[in-house]
Scaffold this active site. Structure first.
Site, PDB file in Angstrom:
ATOM      1  N   GLN A  60     -36.610  53.870 -17.791  1.00 23.08           N
ATOM      2  CA  GLN A  60     -35.506  53.127 -17.192  1.00 23.08           C
ATOM      3  C   GLN A  60     -34.909  52.116 -18.146  1.00 23.08           C
ATOM      4  O   GLN A  60     -33.755  51.705 -17.980  1.00 23.08           O
ATOM      5  CB  GLN A  60     -35.974  52.440 -15.909  1.00 23.08           C
ATOM      6  CG  GLN A  60     -36.228  50.954 -15.975  1.00 23.08           C
ATOM      7  CD  GLN A  60     -37.533  50.592 -16.672  1.00 23.08           C
ATOM      8  OE1 GLN A  60     -38.309  51.476 -17.043  1.00 23.08           O
ATOM      9  NE2 GLN A  60     -37.795  49.318 -16.858  1.00 23.08           N
ATOM     10  N   ASP A  81     -45.429  47.515 -18.550  1.00 24.87           N
ATOM     11  CA  ASP A  81     -44.344  48.361 -19.041  1.00 24.87           C
ATOM     12  C   ASP A  81     -43.301  47.504 -19.750  1.00 24.87           C
ATOM     13  O   ASP A  81     -43.584  46.812 -20.705  1.00 24.87           O
ATOM     14  CB  ASP A  81     -43.754  49.149 -17.870  1.00 24.87           C
ATOM     15  CG  ASP A  81     -42.818  50.255 -18.318  1.00 24.87           C
ATOM     16  OD1 ASP A  81     -42.067  50.744 -17.479  1.00 24.87           O
ATOM     17  OD2 ASP A  81     -42.834  50.589 -19.506  1.00 24.87           O
ATOM     18  N   THR A  82     -42.112  47.512 -19.237  1.00 26.91           N
ATOM     19  CA  THR A  82     -40.947  46.930 -19.868  1.00 26.91           C
ATOM     20  C   THR A  82     -40.999  45.408 -19.972  1.00 26.91           C
ATOM     21  O   THR A  82     -41.571  44.742 -19.132  1.00 26.91           O
ATOM     22  CB  THR A  82     -39.724  47.325 -19.027  1.00 26.91           C
ATOM     23  OG1 THR A  82     -39.766  48.729 -18.807  1.00 26.91           O
ATOM     24  CG2 THR A  82     -38.438  46.966 -19.700  1.00 26.91           C
ATOM     25  N   VAL A  83     -40.355  44.864 -21.012  1.00 28.32           N
ATOM     26  CA  VAL A  83     -40.106  43.423 -21.098  1.00 28.32           C
ATOM     27  C   VAL A  83     -38.598  43.203 -21.049  1.00 28.32           C
ATOM     28  O   VAL A  83     -37.819  44.116 -21.345  1.00 28.32           O
ATOM     29  CB  VAL A  83     -40.682  42.818 -22.399  1.00 28.32           C
ATOM     30  CG1 VAL A  83     -42.187  43.005 -22.451  1.00 28.32           C
ATOM     31  CG2 VAL A  83     -40.024  43.433 -23.638  1.00 28.32           C
ATOM     32  N   VAL A 104     -33.394  44.657 -21.921  1.00 28.03           N
ATOM     33  CA  VAL A 104     -34.677  45.219 -21.543  1.00 28.03           C
ATOM     34  C   VAL A 104     -35.169  46.098 -22.682  1.00 28.03           C
ATOM     35  O   VAL A 104     -34.373  46.692 -23.413  1.00 28.03           O
ATOM     36  CB  VAL A 104     -34.534  46.026 -20.219  1.00 28.03           C
ATOM     37  CG1 VAL A 104     -33.581  47.168 -20.374  1.00 28.03           C
ATOM     38  CG2 VAL A 104     -35.862  46.495 -19.687  1.00 28.03           C
TER      39      VAL A 104
END
Length: 448
Positions: A267, A235-237, A252
């Site tokens: 998120q 998902d997110t980095v 993010v």
């Protein structure tokens, strides 16, 4: 039904040959680092390429992008940039990589479009900027950063309050009007993300046709949703930075879940959920920065970034993060109905070091940096402004640990001095299978 594919885990084109990793595993021997004579260059960056699953066959690629992101941030720090600019530079590098689910090559939604989320927070001013479900912008973090900087200028004409969070078409138009170039969505998709979308769509269509009964279709849809949130998905980095003045910043960015509903905001754009940064104050002895990754809905419902930041004000940073991940995430009452809670965080906290100053003219900053995850793995990289190259590590749950129910936690301690920087990973922590396990860790720095 099979787990939906994340485009980042497919076969990717090889990157140019890279030098061997300076840190394939976190060990005490890593206390020795390369040093350059860069005068007063001081700062530290910690990045992550998502909490999820990182295959051994792609380990080199994930580590390489983390290395480049660290180098970009350090280059900015050496040029005199403050934490916000450095963390933005790291995120741009992560977004530009086809191996990450952010910016270029992001997951496609149900309609076959790319919609991205990103946010950034400045620990000095406590200002925050974010975009959600934005299309047609190659680097969403640039829009988030511009929102932050515009808000810092004060009110608009006629006393209007400047926005800190924009979504969809409005976010895109605002970005273009403020000089951020658009990028056609079709150019942001790669052949790998398109291939993953086609296969995912086919799987979903087959699942819908298995039975015509209403109850069975409902069950299949529910299973599909659960698979979207599986730990196999990246998902997110994100990145967190401390600069020469001791300011912290966090950022993010994410393309979101594969086959997400159009308009869904994860998120990465929500305040207190994707990232958090807060300088030391009369109430907080430590400056803290956090960036999260994982199942967006789990991270939103627990506001994990802010919870971890608050927890880090305790004396024992390692124990504080351990308890926050257990009590505020895995066992959170807000996730009581979930039997698999998936997420990860990178955290740093820092303070001025009064007992480490060899002379009144030399200031030292002690930094504790940690990462923790409940997913099968998490790829991180870190570097100080005095290091010759970044260190990278793919943290994994121990054998037998159950993703979503267990956690791993690792990290180290770094001392930043304006004439030399020492990175000390003495007694680094190691992964464990149960949240209640006790592990050795480096002593916490004491604020001056």
């Amino acid at each position: 039904m099979e787990t939906l594919l994340n485009c980042a885990e497919e076969q990717q084109p090889p990157l140019p040959p890279a030098s061997p990793d300076s840190c394939s595993t976190v060990t005490p021997q890593d206390a020795t680092t390369d040093r350059n004579d860069t005068g007063k260059a001081v700062g530290f960056v910690l990045v992550h390429a998502g909490a999820g699953y990182h295959s051994e066959s792609k380990a080199k690629e994930y580590k390489q992008v983390c290395k480049r992101a660290c180098q970009r941030a350090v280059d900015r720090l050496k040029a005199g940039a403050l934490a916000v600019d450095a963390v933005t530079a790291a995120l741009v590098e992560l977004e530009d990589s086809p191996f990450t689910n952010a910016g270029m090559g992001s997951n496609l939604n149900l309609s076959g479009e790319i919609e991205c989320d990103a946010s950034i927070m400045d620990g000095k001013s406590l200002h925050y900027g974010a975009v959600g479900a934005i299309s047609g912008i190659n680097n969403p973090v640039l829009v988030a950063n511009r929102l932050l900087s515009e808000a810092q200028k004060g009110k608009l004409s006629a006393g209007r309050i400047p926005p800190c969070f924009l979504v969809g078409r409005g976010a895109h138009d605002w970005a273009v009007s403020h000089g951020i170039p658009p990028c056609p969505s079709e150019k942001m998709a790669t052949k790998f993300s398109l291939s993953a979308y086609k296969r995912n769509k086919h799987k979903m269509e087959l699942a819908e046709k298995v039975e015509t009964g209403f109850n069975h279709r409902t069950k299949k849809r529910r299973q599909s949703s659960e698979n979207e949130n599986g730990s196999g998905l990246l998902d997110t980095v994100g990145a967190i930075v401390v600069d020469r003045e001791g300011n912290v910043a966090a950022a993010v960015s994410s393309g979101g879940l594969a086959m997400k509903h159009p308009g869904r905001v994860g998120q990465a754009a929500h305040h207190g959920c994707g990232c958090w940064a807060e300088n030391t104050s009369t109430l907080n002895p430590y400056s803290t920065a956090v960036s999260t990754s994982g199942c967006g809905e789990h991270l939103i419902r627990t506001m994990l970034a802010r919870e971890c930041s608050s927890a880090m004000q305790c004396e024992d940073a390692h124990q504080a993060l351990l308890e926050a991940m257990q009590n505020k995430f895995i066992s959170s009452p807000f996730l009581a109905s979930e039997d698999c809670v998936l997420g990860g965080v990178i955290v740093l906290r820092c303070c001025r070091c009064s007992d480490a100053q060899p002379s009144p003219d030399i200031q030292a900053i002690l930094v504790e940096f940690l990462w923790s995850h409940t997913t099968e793995s998490m790829c991180v990289g870190y570097m100080s402004a005095q290091d010759g190259k970044a260190k990278t590590h793919i943290s994994r749950l121990p054998p037998g640990a159950v993703a979503g129910q267990s956690l791993a936690i690792e990290g180290g301690v770094c001392r930043l001095v304006n004439t030399a920087t020492t990175v000390d990973l003495t007694t680094p922590t190691s992964p464990h299978a149960t949240p209640t396990s006790q592990m050795g860790h480096a002593p916490s720095p004491k604020p001056s």
